[in-house]
Design an enzyme around this catalytic site. Structure first.
Site, mmCIF file in Angstrom:
data_model
loop_
_atom_site.group_PDB
_atom_site.id
_atom_site.type_symbol
_atom_site.label_atom_id
_atom_site.label_comp_id
_atom_site.label_asym_id
_atom_site.label_seq_id
_atom_site.Cartn_x
_atom_site.Cartn_y
_atom_site.Cartn_z
ATOM 1 N N SER A 1 8.155 -4.827 -1.566
ATOM 2 C CA SER A 1 8.178 -3.926 -2.715
ATOM 3 C C SER A 1 8.978 -4.587 -3.819
ATOM 4 C CB SER A 1 8.833 -2.597 -2.320
ATOM 5 O OG SER A 1 9.219 -1.847 -3.454
ATOM 6 N N TYR B 1 15.834 1.407 1.913
ATOM 7 C CA TYR B 1 14.455 1.010 1.610
ATOM 8 C C TYR B 1 14.415 -0.395 1.004
ATOM 9 C CZ TYR B 1 9.896 0.930 -0.664
ATOM 10 O OH TYR B 1 8.634 0.568 -1.078
ATOM 11 N N ALA B 2 15.260 -0.638 -0.002
ATOM 12 C CA ALA B 2 15.260 -1.939 -0.655
ATOM 13 C C ALA B 2 15.620 -3.049 0.323
ATOM 14 C CB ALA B 2 16.238 -1.931 -1.839
ATOM 15 N N SER C 1 15.180 -3.012 3.572
ATOM 16 C CA SER C 1 14.070 -3.184 4.520
ATOM 17 C C SER C 1 12.962 -4.037 3.918
ATOM 18 C CB SER C 1 13.521 -1.825 4.963
ATOM 19 O OG SER C 1 12.749 -1.198 3.950
ATOM 20 N N LYS C 2 12.711 -3.859 2.643
ATOM 21 C CA LYS C 2 11.634 -4.608 2.005
ATOM 22 C C LYS C 2 12.033 -6.054 1.723
ATOM 23 C CE LYS C 2 8.557 -1.499 2.270
ATOM 24 N NZ LYS C 2 7.408 -1.722 3.182
ATOM 25 N N ILE D 1 2.670 2.557 -7.476
ATOM 26 C CA ILE D 1 1.274 2.829 -7.125
ATOM 27 C C ILE D 1 1.124 4.327 -6.854
ATOM 28 C CG2 ILE D 1 -0.635 2.188 -5.602
ATOM 29 C CD1 ILE D 1 0.554 -0.169 -7.185
#
Length: 249
Positions: A142, A155-156, A158-159, A188
């Protein structure tokens, strides 16, 4: 668009919704053989039916939680028994959760890491021995994995981890002509981004040089390209799909 993927055997996770579903449909239109995976059994069955109508030569389903390692093994068994091996792997399942770092619990951190990283690693480890030479793996990072994202540290992270995983695998499977690439979608139009769009969707669209958000099918066509022989010398890349929203760094 014809990417000449007829008869290729593909596993796609997160196939009930969003980019995973769009990818399943894009590959189905190429007359592939699919195993689609998701937690949502009802929506997964709908995806499978649409894929059959779109032209897939075979569609198998597995509804289950891939953070449970036994389910990963069951997917491996399905690939072995129903597909007879594998050519394409697209682990598109993922989640996003929000908490400032001072309030971010261990449970939140572990949940995001287990779904976004651990399950991807374990599925790749399970299926690589069955993957045919000249296969293709497409992983999902991402823009947040490159730039960070305040309020979404788990989240960041993990990406970002997915990029390290992919580039490490590249060096291990190249002798078999297996390629590993990463797509890095921006904003998206998916269920996962619904809250973000509700809060500041107009601002994000205005900040994007193309003046709009992306569509799942636009990401799916890039994934299909990376699965195809048209990208036969594309390996180890991280490809932003963000309409130019982040042009620096």
């Amino acid at each position: 668009m014809n990417w000449e993927l007829t008869h290729r055997r593909a596993v796609i996770t997160g196939a009930a919704n969003g980019i995973g579903r769009a990818t399943a449909l894009a590959l189905a239109a190429e007359a592939t053989r699919l195993l689609v995976v998701d937690l949502d059994a009802e929506r997964l069955a709908e995806t499978a039916q649409v894929c059959r109508s779109a032209g897939a030569l075979q569609v198998e389903t597995f509804a289950g939680d891939l953070t449970v390692v036994e389910n990963v093994r069951l997917v491996g068994e399905l690939v072995r028994k129903q597909l007879g091996g594998l050519d394409l792997l697209v682990p598109a399942a993922g989640i996003i959760e929000r908490d400032p770092i001072e309030q971010l619990s261990d449970e939140h951190w572990d949940r995001v890491m287990n779904i976004n990283v651990r399950a991807v690693f374990q599925l790749t480890r399970e299926l690589l021995p069955q993957m045919a030479d000249r296969g293709s793996i497409v992983l999902f990072s991402s823009d947040a994995g490159r730039r960070g994202s305040p309020g979404k540290a788990a989240y960041a992270t993990s990406k970002a981890a997915i990029i390290g995983l992919a580039r490490s695998i590249v060096g291990e499977v190249g002798s078999r002509q297996i390629r590993v690439n990463v797509v890095q979608p921006g904003f998206i139009e998916t269920q996962m981004n619904a809250r973000t769009f509700l809060e500041k969707g107009d601002v994000l669209a205005a900040e994007t040089p193309l003046g709009r958000h992306g569509r799942p099918e636009e990401v799916a066509q890039v994934v299909a390209f990376l699965c195809s022989d048209a990208s036969s010398f594309v390996n180890g890349i991280v490809l932003p799909i963000n309409g130019g929203h982040y042009m620096a760094g």
